[in-house]
Design an enzyme around this catalytic site. Structure first.
Site, short mmCIF file in Angstrom:
data_model
loop_
_atom_site.label_atom_id
_atom_site.label_comp_id
_atom_site.label_asym_id
_atom_site.label_seq_id
_atom_site.Cartn_x
_atom_site.Cartn_y
_atom_site.Cartn_z
N GLY A 21 0.82 -1.21 0.00
CA GLY A 21 0.00 0.00 0.00
C GLY A 21 0.86 1.26 0.00
O GLY A 21 0.57 2.24 -0.68
N GLU A 179 -8.50 -5.88 6.22
CA GLU A 179 -7.64 -4.92 5.52
C GLU A 179 -8.56 -4.13 4.58
O GLU A 179 -9.76 -4.12 4.79
CB GLU A 179 -6.46 -5.64 4.83
CG GLU A 179 -6.80 -6.81 3.95
CD GLU A 179 -7.26 -6.39 2.58
OE1 GLU A 179 -8.48 -6.51 2.35
OE2 GLU A 179 -6.44 -5.99 1.76
N MET A 180 -8.02 -3.45 3.58
CA MET A 180 -8.89 -2.55 2.84
C MET A 180 -8.75 -2.62 1.32
O MET A 180 -9.20 -1.71 0.62
CB MET A 180 -8.64 -1.10 3.33
CG MET A 180 -8.84 -0.95 4.83
SD MET A 180 -8.65 0.73 5.43
CE MET A 180 -10.15 1.46 4.84
N GLU A 181 -8.11 -3.67 0.79
CA GLU A 181 -7.83 -3.67 -0.64
C GLU A 181 -8.11 -4.98 -1.39
O GLU A 181 -8.37 -4.95 -2.60
CB GLU A 181 -6.34 -3.31 -0.88
CG GLU A 181 -5.95 -1.88 -0.58
CD GLU A 181 -5.67 -1.64 0.90
OE1 GLU A 181 -5.48 -2.64 1.63
OE2 GLU A 181 -5.65 -0.47 1.33
N SER A 203 -0.77 -6.62 11.89
CA SER A 203 -0.13 -5.49 12.56
C SER A 203 -0.83 -5.12 13.85
O SER A 203 -0.26 -4.41 14.69
CB SER A 203 -0.11 -4.28 11.63
OG SER A 203 -1.44 -3.94 11.27
N ASP A 204 -2.08 -5.57 14.00
CA ASP A 204 -2.83 -5.24 15.21
C ASP A 204 -3.99 -6.22 15.34
O ASP A 204 -4.37 -6.86 14.36
CB ASP A 204 -3.38 -3.79 15.15
CG ASP A 204 -4.25 -3.56 13.94
OD1 ASP A 204 -3.72 -3.59 12.81
OD2 ASP A 204 -5.47 -3.38 14.11
N1 HPA Z 1 -8.57 -2.17 9.83
C1 HPA Z 1 -8.42 -1.99 8.52
N2 HPA Z 1 -7.27 -2.18 7.89
C2 HPA Z 1 -6.20 -2.56 8.63
C3 HPA Z 1 -6.29 -2.75 10.00
C4 HPA Z 1 -7.54 -2.56 10.63
O1 HPA Z 1 -7.70 -2.71 11.85
N3 HPA Z 1 -5.06 -3.10 10.44
C5 HPA Z 1 -4.26 -3.13 9.38
N4 HPA Z 1 -4.93 -2.80 8.28
#
Ligand code: HPA
Length: 235
Positions: A21, A179-181, A203-204
């Site tokens: 990204g 995620e968003m893609e 990552s979280d």
């Molecule tokens: N939400 C959306 N996209 C992400 C997140 C999340 O918590 N962590 C990493 N990419």
């Protein structure tokens, strides 16, 4: 011949493109892993590079965040630059109970809350999936490299800050990460008759309020980059 968003000419991109990204991650990969590398895009600062990895031609191109952004770049790569395969490498939030920080997920499918599929005017719900060839090659390569991976569904969300707080609902359906893609990338690949895969490091874990440090994200990203690059050499 350039496109509205990519300045290169046909032939400037390799048949396989890695897509982080963050355009600075594209630059990091180019500088640290590729040989004979040249910059092929600077429009909007969305850096793209082409070079070789272990003698195999490969490009890395930033996608930006979200489905509209990766939708634009992947469409232009597939349709205008004869790109055959795009492997997104990104981060995800862990959702399923067993998913831990720094896990690597291969997105076999991508659920979504976006209306991206509306453009295809299908009389039902489309199920965006990864290319089996890319998925199998990545899974086999991960096993060879000793990198544990989880394979399953992602959720591609239009919102990072989400008022509906719906992650617990997706967790019930055993979605591994948010995620968003990926969903838009998978749909563009299907419509173009091409291939796509999304690899994510966790990552979280938003449901447990767990987060990695910037340094951990960098290390985790390296394992994923090395997996993606090794996968490219086996296609
Ligand atoms: N939400 C959306 N996209 C992400 C997140 C999340 O918590 N962590 C990493 N990419």
């Amino acid at each position: 011949m350039s496109t509205p968003h990519l300045q290169g000419n046909k032939g400037d991109y390799a048949p396989v493109v890695l897509m982080p990204g963050d355009p600075l991650r594209a630059e990091f990969i180019a500088e640290n892993y590729l040989s004979d590398v040249r910059c092929v895009n600077r429009i909007r600062g969305m850096l793209g590079f082409t070079g070789t990895y272990q003698g195999v031609p490969v490009s890395v191109q930033g996608s930006g965040m979200g489905m509209p952004s990766i939708g634009i770049y992947s469409y232009e790569l597939y349709h205008e630059f004869d790109v055959q395969s795009i492997i997104r490498i990104g981060t995800a939030g862990g959702i399923a109970g067993e998913v831990k920080l720094r896990d690597v997920i291969l997105g076999q499918g991508a659920c979504t809350n976006s209306r991206y599929a509306d453009q295809y005017r299908l009389p039902g719900t489309y199920a965006p999936i990864a290319s089996y060839r890319l998925l199998k090659t990545a899974a086999d390569t991960a096993a060879e490299l000793g990198i544990p991976v989880r394979v399953g569904d992602l959720l591609s969300s239009d919102t990072f800050y989400d008022d509906a707080d719906s992650l617990a609902q997706w967790q019930k359906m055993h979605v591994l990460g948010i995620e968003m893609e990926a969903a838009a990338l998978y749909m563009n690949a299907a419509r173009a008759g091409k291939e796509a895969l999304c690899i994510c490091t966790v990552s979280d874990c938003p449901l447990r309020q767990e987060f990695t440090t910037a340094e951990e994200r960098q290390t985790g990203f390296r394992a994923m980059m090395e997996l993606a690059l090794a996968t490219v050499t086996k296609l």
